[in-house]
Design a protein around this motif. Structure first.
Motif, PDB file in Angstrom:
ATOM      1  N   ALA A 165       0.831  -1.208   0.000  1.00 58.54           N
ATOM      2  CA  ALA A 165       0.000   0.000   0.000  1.00 58.54           C
ATOM      3  C   ALA A 165       0.865   1.257   0.000  1.00 58.54           C
ATOM      4  N   GLU A 166       1.949   1.229   0.750  1.00 53.01           N
ATOM      5  CA  GLU A 166       2.852   2.378   0.770  1.00 53.01           C
ATOM      6  C   GLU A 166       3.523   2.573  -0.582  1.00 53.01           C
ATOM      7  N   VAL A 167       3.851   1.473  -1.232  1.00 51.43           N
ATOM      8  CA  VAL A 167       4.438   1.557  -2.572  1.00 51.43           C
ATOM      9  C   VAL A 167       3.443   2.171  -3.550  1.00 51.43           C
ATOM     10  N   GLN A 168       2.191   1.757  -3.470  1.00 44.56           N
ATOM     11  CA  GLN A 168       1.174   2.340  -4.358  1.00 44.56           C
ATOM     12  C   GLN A 168       0.963   3.822  -4.051  1.00 44.56           C
ATOM     13  N   TYR A 169       1.026   4.170  -2.777  1.00 48.21           N
ATOM     14  CA  TYR A 169       0.942   5.587  -2.392  1.00 48.21           C
ATOM     15  C   TYR A 169       2.087   6.378  -3.020  1.00 48.21           C
ATOM     16  N   ALA A 170       3.307   5.849  -2.880  1.00 45.16           N
ATOM     17  CA  ALA A 170       4.467   6.529  -3.456  1.00 45.16           C
ATOM     18  C   ALA A 170       4.323   6.673  -4.966  1.00 45.16           C
ATOM     19  N   LYS A 171       3.828   5.632  -5.595  1.00 47.05           N
ATOM     20  CA  LYS A 171       3.652   5.674  -7.049  1.00 47.05           C
ATOM     21  C   LYS A 171       2.642   6.754  -7.444  1.00 47.05           C
ATOM     22  N   ARG A 172       1.555   6.842  -6.693  1.00 45.78           N
ATOM     23  CA  ARG A 172       0.507   7.811  -7.034  1.00 45.78           C
ATOM     24  C   ARG A 172       0.940   9.252  -6.816  1.00 45.78           C
ATOM     25  N   ILE A 173       1.893   9.478  -5.915  1.00 49.40           N
ATOM     26  CA  ILE A 173       2.357  10.855  -5.713  1.00 49.40           C
ATOM     27  C   ILE A 173       3.588  11.173  -6.556  1.00 49.40           C
ATOM     28  N   GLY A 174       3.963  10.226  -7.426  1.00 51.40           N
ATOM     29  CA  GLY A 174       4.983  10.553  -8.421  1.00 51.40           C
ATOM     30  C   GLY A 174       6.312   9.858  -8.304  1.00 51.40           C
ATOM     31  N   ALA A 175       6.454   8.880  -7.405  1.00 51.09           N
ATOM     32  CA  ALA A 175       7.733   8.200  -7.232  1.00 51.09           C
ATOM     33  C   ALA A 175       7.897   7.061  -8.228  1.00 51.09           C
ATOM     34  N   ASP A 176       9.136   6.843  -8.614  1.00 53.58           N
ATOM     35  CA  ASP A 176       9.511   5.710  -9.463  1.00 53.58           C
ATOM     36  C   ASP A 176      10.425   4.738  -8.727  1.00 53.58           C
ATOM     37  N   LEU A 177      11.020   5.207  -7.631  1.00 51.98           N
ATOM     38  CA  LEU A 177      12.007   4.448  -6.871  1.00 51.98           C
ATOM     39  C   LEU A 177      11.741   4.677  -5.388  1.00 51.98           C
ATOM     40  N   VAL A 178      11.967   3.656  -4.572  1.00 45.65           N
ATOM     41  CA  VAL A 178      11.806   3.826  -3.126  1.00 45.65           C
ATOM     42  C   VAL A 178      13.034   3.287  -2.410  1.00 45.65           C
ATOM     43  N   GLY A 179      13.443   4.000  -1.345  1.00 45.24           N
ATOM     44  CA  GLY A 179      14.603   3.570  -0.591  1.00 45.24           C
ATOM     45  C   GLY A 179      14.683   4.267   0.744  1.00 45.24           C
ATOM     46  N   MET A 180      15.840   4.153   1.401  1.00 36.76           N
ATOM     47  CA  MET A 180      15.991   4.597   2.785  1.00 36.76           C
ATOM     48  C   MET A 180      17.156   5.566   2.961  1.00 36.76           C
ATOM     49  N   SER A 181      17.563   6.241   1.892  1.00 33.84           N
ATOM     50  CA  SER A 181      18.709   7.151   1.991  1.00 33.84           C
ATOM     51  C   SER A 181      18.542   8.285   0.987  1.00 33.84           C
ATOM     52  N   THR A 182      19.590   9.054   0.798  1.00 37.37           N
ATOM     53  CA  THR A 182      19.800   9.991  -0.317  1.00 37.37           C
ATOM     54  C   THR A 182      19.083  11.335  -0.179  1.00 37.37           C
ATOM     55  N   ALA A 183      17.780  11.365   0.054  1.00 39.12           N
ATOM     56  CA  ALA A 183      17.055  12.633   0.010  1.00 39.12           C
ATOM     57  C   ALA A 183      17.554  13.614   1.066  1.00 39.12           C
ATOM     58  N   LEU A 184      17.712  13.158   2.298  1.00 38.59           N
ATOM     59  CA  LEU A 184      18.187  14.045   3.355  1.00 38.59           C
ATOM     60  C   LEU A 184      19.600  14.538   3.058  1.00 38.59           C
ATOM     61  N   GLU A 185      20.445  13.652   2.520  1.00 38.17           N
ATOM     62  CA  GLU A 185      21.804  14.041   2.149  1.00 38.17           C
ATOM     63  C   GLU A 185      21.786  15.078   1.033  1.00 38.17           C
ATOM     64  N   ALA A 186      20.898  14.880   0.064  1.00 35.70           N
ATOM     65  CA  ALA A 186      20.826  15.804  -1.068  1.00 35.70           C
ATOM     66  C   ALA A 186      20.425  17.206  -0.617  1.00 35.70           C
ATOM     67  N   ILE A 187      19.482  17.288   0.304  1.00 39.03           N
ATOM     68  CA  ILE A 187      19.051  18.593   0.822  1.00 39.03           C
ATOM     69  C   ILE A 187      20.226  19.294   1.507  1.00 39.03           C
ATOM     70  N   ALA A 188      20.934  18.554   2.353  1.00 37.13           N
ATOM     71  CA  ALA A 188      22.085  19.136   3.042  1.00 37.13           C
ATOM     72  C   ALA A 188      23.172  19.534   2.055  1.00 37.13           C
TER      73      ALA A 188
END
Length: 265
Positions: free
Chosen positions: A189-212
């Motif tokens: 269900a979380e994967v489908q949620y991510a897909k519906r809001i525009g995600a193509d990939l899911v993981g546990m890193s990277t975004a916070l590092e990219a912002i910093a």
């Protein structure tokens, strides 16, 4: 030290003294499957134990290495290879997650390469497929920025660097990466949620590092390795061993790709 930036400068000073290199030019954060790139980027001239550098600790995840390297690329640039990534789910706080990229900026880097292993939401991307990150969705409910720190993330993942990567391999796809907190895998269900809001990939890193990294003035290049189809997209149960196996199988090819991209930057 009260300031994460003071700690980053202390780490950068330690790296400069220990490696004899006063300025690095490009930093690489090597996630699951990408470790082999460290041997192909250039000649390693120094290898440091991460736990001996201020603010760093040995990685808690199998598939990551406990060292930070200084490498001399064939064109004379200095690459700082960060094998010791701290994930948000380790509970060490967002400052620890952002410490690597902040140290890279303090060490003089102008470009950071963020890599990861991830779940794919596109059934056409088989395990072993590298995908350029064009944007992200931060689902951690956290930020590495503190106080009234407002940073424009419109073009966070550099279009220039994605074009460089496609000049090396025109077949590279690109997509939006969604960072969940982990360490559990996402539900269907979380994967489908991510897909519906525009995600193509899911993981546990990277975004916070990219912002910093953006806040620190770094140009960001992100690339994911699809290690498995996300929950509900594929039929196989998810496991970290599957992630490691996909990384081992794709490792030589994607490491060569990444080294060639870095040479072209």
């Amino acid at each position: 030290m009260d300031s994460p930036f003071e700690l980053a400068h202390a780490a950068a000073d330690h790296i400069a003294r220990a490696t004899g290199v006063q300025q690095h030019h490009i930093a690489l954060v090597l996630g699951s499957g990408w470790g082999g790139a460290a041997d192909l980027v250039g000649e390693t001239t120094a290898t440091l134990e991460a736990s001996e550098i201020p603010g760093f600790s040995a990685p808690a995840v199998e598939g990551h290495v406990a060292t930070i390297r200084s490498a001399l690329t064939p064109d004379g640039k200095r690459a700082l290879v960060l094998g010791a990534r701290t994930h948000y789910y380790e509970g060490k706080g967002v400052r620890a997650v952002a410490h690597g990229v902040r140290t890279a900026a303090a060490a003089g880097c102008r470009v950071v390469v963020l890599t990861n292993g991830c779940g794919g939401l596109n059934a056409d991307w088989a395990p072993g497929t590298p995908v350029l990150i064009s944007d992200h969705i931060n689902l951690t409910a956290a930020s590495p920025l503190e106080g009234a720190t407002f940073v424009d993330l419109t073009d966070l993942y550099s279009a220039r660097l994605r074009a460089v990567a496609r000049s090396v391999d025109p077949s590279l796809a690109e997509g939006v990466y969604a960072q969940f907190t982990g360490p559990h895998y996402e539900t269907p269900a979380e994967v489908q949620y991510a897909k519906r809001i525009g995600a193509d990939l899911v993981g546990m890193s990277t975004a916070l590092e990219a912002i910093a990294a953006r806040h620190a003035g770094l140009e960001v290049f992100g690339i994911s390795l699809v290690t498995n189809l996300a929950a509900g997209i594929g039929t196989e149960p998810l496991s970290h061993e599957e992630v490691l196996e996909a990384g081992r199988a794709a490792g030589p090819r994607i490491s060569r790709l990444l080294a060639d991209v870095i040479a072209a930057i």
